[in-house]
Design a protein around this motif. Structure first.
Motif, PDB file in Angstrom:
ATOM      1  N   GLY A   1       8.166   1.403   4.651  1.00 19.97           N
ATOM      2  CA  GLY A   1       7.471   0.432   5.582  1.00 19.97           C
ATOM      3  C   GLY A   1       6.437   1.128   6.687  1.00 19.97           C
ATOM      4  O   GLY A   1       6.473   0.429   7.890  1.00 19.97           O
ATOM      5  N   SER A   2       5.693   1.906   6.106  1.00 21.42           N
ATOM      6  CA  SER A   2       4.576   2.345   7.446  1.00 21.42           C
ATOM      7  C   SER A   2       3.556   1.541   7.329  1.00 21.42           C
ATOM      8  O   SER A   2       2.871   1.485   8.332  1.00 21.42           O
ATOM      9  CB  SER A   2       4.318   3.743   7.063  1.00 21.42           C
ATOM     10  OG  SER A   2       3.698   3.899   5.963  1.00 21.42           O
ATOM     11  N   CYS A   3       2.784   0.935   6.181  1.00 23.20           N
ATOM     12  CA  CYS A   3       1.682   0.385   6.225  1.00 23.20           C
ATOM     13  C   CYS A   3       1.815  -1.138   6.819  1.00 23.20           C
ATOM     14  O   CYS A   3       0.875  -1.747   7.443  1.00 23.20           O
ATOM     15  CB  CYS A   3       1.063   0.307   4.891  1.00 23.20           C
ATOM     16  SG  CYS A   3       1.479  -0.911   3.646  1.00 23.20           S
ATOM     17  N   ARG A   4       2.963  -1.663   6.631  1.00 21.32           N
ATOM     18  CA  ARG A   4       3.147  -3.201   7.158  1.00 21.32           C
ATOM     19  C   ARG A   4       2.449  -4.227   6.294  1.00 21.32           C
ATOM     20  O   ARG A   4       2.569  -5.388   6.650  1.00 21.32           O
ATOM     21  CB  ARG A   4       3.316  -3.107   8.647  1.00 21.32           C
ATOM     22  CG  ARG A   4       4.150  -2.296   9.215  1.00 21.32           C
ATOM     23  CD  ARG A   4       4.171  -2.514  10.724  1.00 21.32           C
ATOM     24  NE  ARG A   4       4.432  -3.786  11.067  1.00 21.32           N
ATOM     25  CZ  ARG A   4       5.895  -4.308  10.848  1.00 21.32           C
ATOM     26  NH1 ARG A   4       6.722  -3.341  10.751  1.00 21.32           N
ATOM     27  NH2 ARG A   4       6.333  -5.165  11.615  1.00 21.32           N
TER      28      ARG A   4
ATOM     29  N   LEU B   1       0.863  -1.187  -0.020  1.00 20.57           N
ATOM     30  CA  LEU B   1      -0.001   0.111   0.029  1.00 20.57           C
ATOM     31  C   LEU B   1       0.999   1.272   0.163  1.00 20.57           C
ATOM     32  O   LEU B   1       0.788   2.209  -0.880  1.00 20.57           O
ATOM     33  CB  LEU B   1      -0.858  -0.023   1.259  1.00 20.57           C
ATOM     34  CG  LEU B   1      -2.141  -1.016   1.086  1.00 20.57           C
ATOM     35  CD1 LEU B   1      -2.808  -1.037   2.558  1.00 20.57           C
ATOM     36  CD2 LEU B   1      -3.152  -0.720   0.066  1.00 20.57           C
ATOM     37  N   CYS B   2       1.967   1.309   0.651  1.00 23.26           N
ATOM     38  CA  CYS B   2       2.620   2.388   1.209  1.00 23.26           C
ATOM     39  C   CYS B   2       3.845   2.555   0.168  1.00 23.26           C
ATOM     40  O   CYS B   2       4.797   3.399   0.337  1.00 23.26           O
ATOM     41  CB  CYS B   2       3.043   2.778   2.531  1.00 23.26           C
ATOM     42  SG  CYS B   2       4.098   1.612   2.922  1.00 23.26           S
TER      43      CYS B   2
ATOM     44  N   CYS C   1       2.935  -5.741   3.553  1.00 24.68           N
ATOM     45  CA  CYS C   1       3.962  -6.259   2.779  1.00 24.68           C
ATOM     46  C   CYS C   1       4.587  -7.342   3.619  1.00 24.68           C
ATOM     47  O   CYS C   1       5.576  -7.680   3.000  1.00 24.68           O
ATOM     48  CB  CYS C   1       4.875  -5.507   1.966  1.00 24.68           C
ATOM     49  SG  CYS C   1       5.746  -4.560   3.007  1.00 24.68           S
TER      50      CYS C   1
ATOM     51  N   CYS D   1       9.112  -4.700   1.711  1.00 22.99           N
ATOM     52  CA  CYS D   1       9.690  -3.361   0.811  1.00 22.99           C
ATOM     53  C   CYS D   1      10.706  -2.822   1.376  1.00 22.99           C
ATOM     54  O   CYS D   1      11.442  -1.862   0.859  1.00 22.99           O
ATOM     55  CB  CYS D   1       8.257  -2.486   0.936  1.00 22.99           C
ATOM     56  SG  CYS D   1       7.942  -1.752   2.438  1.00 22.99           S
TER      57      CYS D   1
HETATM   58 FE1  FES Z   1       3.749  -0.518   3.029  1.00 19.60          FE
HETATM   59 FE2  FES Z   1       5.725  -2.109   2.670  1.00 19.60          FE
HETATM   60  S1  FES Z   1       4.208  -1.557   1.448  1.00 19.60           S
HETATM   61  S2  FES Z   1       5.201  -1.461   4.405  1.00 19.60           S
END
Ligand code: FES
Length: 591
Positions: A43-46, A33-34, A48, A64
């Protein structure tokens, strides 16, 4: 270098890349997502998250940001799925209206969130990934939006919650936002101005870097330097960052290329007649009045509505469409006196396609004549009427809006009645006119054109693709309105003529060129100015006493302009001297 195993697929460890990048290269899908190629991973949405196993120990990392070290990566193990489910539940609490998040949650079997929804949060689509803030600050260089408050009360906002001067409504934030949460009106003082797509006749917008149209030659993107952020403030350069072959070059300049050629085929095409003299038809004033070319894009699968017929004003499917033929053609007073030739057939095609897309819709064609001179054209017109397209012989006088309908005033010239018909959409078969660059080119190449600006052929029957100037040929609507088959045939003929010219060992020239009687020539130079082919020059007489005209015979096309202009009769055309013409005329009259 060690080995990396991702979901059982073995590959070389590549610590300069992330696990996400290597997984993508292997065709393994990891949800993100982010992550956006224009920005370094954060790495904010987590979402992945993946499981990394190294030396028997297992740990969860965001793909990511995690380097592709040796070891094993599992992208879909139970611990991974469990954590993703938890993350999605948190996101649902944060952004319950984000449809993309709901869809992703459903993929992982999450229908509800156990966490309390942030009711007081204004933007219920925003997952607070911060991509918009980072792109505005780090890529575009405006810093027009940022995070407001801390912890539980955190939101994305413009400074002081006021639309800011710093925001140019460039759209980068909406472009990267993974959930469609951006409302640019909250950030920008200026109205977002989408760049109208020239190919879609302004019915859709296009980005600043774009391929002009699907069949463009060369089929390469171009940069619109007037709107590109890089050309405004030197920032962004996203297109260069994401371009894998590194093909984006901002320093490239337009170039004027000089080529030596033996022949030129003029194929400047056409423009649509500017309908401003037909204000009563309402084109460009009412969104539901469009030109045939607009309607063509509307019907196209690659068009603004993906081929669905929807009217521009409210997106509804029009249940009655009126096609007005000869809009600007065959009207010497307000428009062009000639017939645009293609409108009868394309209106029939449009009406048939409309009936196919909207079977319960009604197509009504107003016409002066139906001209179907072409192979199978009459049959095609017959097919239109057989498939339920109604033809009314008459001219339209006015088109205007009443409520949510368009009203067409016209006359039925067969019954002699006045007509008033309501429609949902009106399509005008607008006249064809020469391309606006044609006249300048005609002057430059010294090719004759008619009163309307279409290039003139050397002879309408015997030399229809040649011009009076040797080596210049015509193709397509540059010469006059014509349809695709005729254009293709003419272009093939022009190409053959060029090949024929090039295959000759020697070039011949018409002997009827101009000559100068040096005894009579006063060296006034009038003929130099009138010669359209630049075939004459003033030179000094051999005895050095004054000036005389020299003719370059190979450039002379025998047009006779110099003979007509010469005040002392010194310029004469070989084989067509005044006396010879007079004698020919006398002989002809005697017969
Ligand atoms: Fe959002 Fe990796 S895509 S943390």
């Amino acid at each position: 270098m060690g080995k990396l195993i991702i979901d059982g697929i073995e590959t070389e460890a590549a610590p300069s890349k992330t696990v996400l990048e290597v997984a993508r290269e292997l065709g393994i899908k990891i949800p993100t997502l982010c992550s956006h190629p224009s920005l370094p991973p954060y790495g904010s949405c987590r979402i992945c998250v993946v499981e990394a196993i190294w030396k028997g120990r297992s740990k969860l990392h965001t793909a990511c940001t995690f380097p592709a070290w040796e070891g094993e990566i599992r992208t879909d193990s139970e611990p991974v799925r469990r954590l993703r489910r938890n993350i999605l539940e948190l996101m649902l609490a944060e952004a319950p209206e984000a449809e993309d998040i709901r869809a992703l949650a459903r993929e992982f079997g999450v229908e509800q969130t156990r966490f309390p929804v942030r009711e007081e949060k204004e933007n219920k689509k925003c997952i607070m990934c911060g991509l918009c803030v980072r792109v505005c600050q780090d890529v575009v260089g405006f810093a027009a939006i940022g995070f407001e408050n801390r912890g539980y009360r955190r939101e994305i906002a413009a400074p002081f919650r006021e639309p800011s001067d710093a925001c140019t409504a460039c759209g980068a934030c909406s472009f990267v936002c993974p959930t469609g949460a951006i409302d640019r009106r909250l950030f920008a003082k200026v109205e977002p101005k989408p760049i109208p797509s020239e190919f879609d006749q302004g019915t859709t917008s296009r980005p600043c870097i774009y391929t002009p149209f699907p069949q463009a030659v060369p089929n390469k993107p171009v940069i619109d330097t007037r709107n590109c952020v890089y050309f405004k403030n030197g920032n962004c350069q996203v297109c260069a960052k994401v371009c894998v072959p590194r093909a984006v070059d901002y320093e490239q300049q337009d170039e004027v290329l000089e080529e030596e050629v033996g022949a030129i085929v003029v194929a400047t095409g056409f423009d649509l007649f500017d309908m401003k003299t037909y204000g009563s038809y309402g084109l460009h004033r009412h969104p539901d009045v469009m030109s045939g070319l607009d309607f063509e894009r509307l019907l196209s699968a690659s068009g603004p509505t993906k081929g669905e017929v929807r009217r521009p004003s409210d997106g509804k499917v029009p249940k009655r469409v009126i096609f007005v033929k000869c809009a600007g053609s065959r009207d010497a007073e307000q428009g062009m006196p000639y017939c645009s030739k293609v409108c009868c057939m394309y209106s029939a095609k449009h009406a048939i396609l409309y009936k196919h897309r909207v079977p319960d819709g009604e197509a009504l064609v107003f016409y002066i004549d139906v001209r179907t001179a072409g192979k199978d054209f009459e049959e095609f017109y017959k097919r239109a009427t057989d498939e339920g397209v109604n033809y009314v012989r008459g001219k339209v006088s006015k088109v205007f809006r009443r409520g949510d309908k368009m009203v067409v005033w016209g006359s039925d010239t067969i019954s002699g009645r006045k007509l008033e018909v309501e429609a949902d959409l009106v399509v005008l078969a607008t006249a064809m006119v020469p391309d606006r660059s044609a006249l300048e080119l005609a002057r430059m190449l010294k090719i004759q054109h008619n009163a309307h600006g279409f290039f003139t052929e050397a002879h309408p029957k015997l030399r229809p693709v040649e011009t009076a100037t040797a080596g210049f040929y015509l193709a397509g609507a540059a010469q006059g309105p014509k349809d695709i088959p005729e254009t293709v045939a003419q272009a093939s003929a022009a190409a053959s003529k060029v090949l024929e010219l090039f295959s000759r060992k020697e070039l011949t020239h018409d002997p009827n060129v101009a000559a100068v009687d040096e005894d009579l020539c006063s060296g006034c130079g009038i003929c130099v100015d009138v010669c359209p082919y630049k075939a004459r020059e003033l030179i000094e007489r051999k005895d050095g006493k004054g000036w005389v005209i020299k003719v370059t015979e190979v450039l002379c096309e025998g047009c006779g302009a110099c003979s007509a202009a010469c005040p002392v009769g010194a310029c004469q055309q070989a084989n067509l001297k005044d006396k010879q013409i007079e004698q020919m005329a006398r002989a002809g009259l005697q017969d």
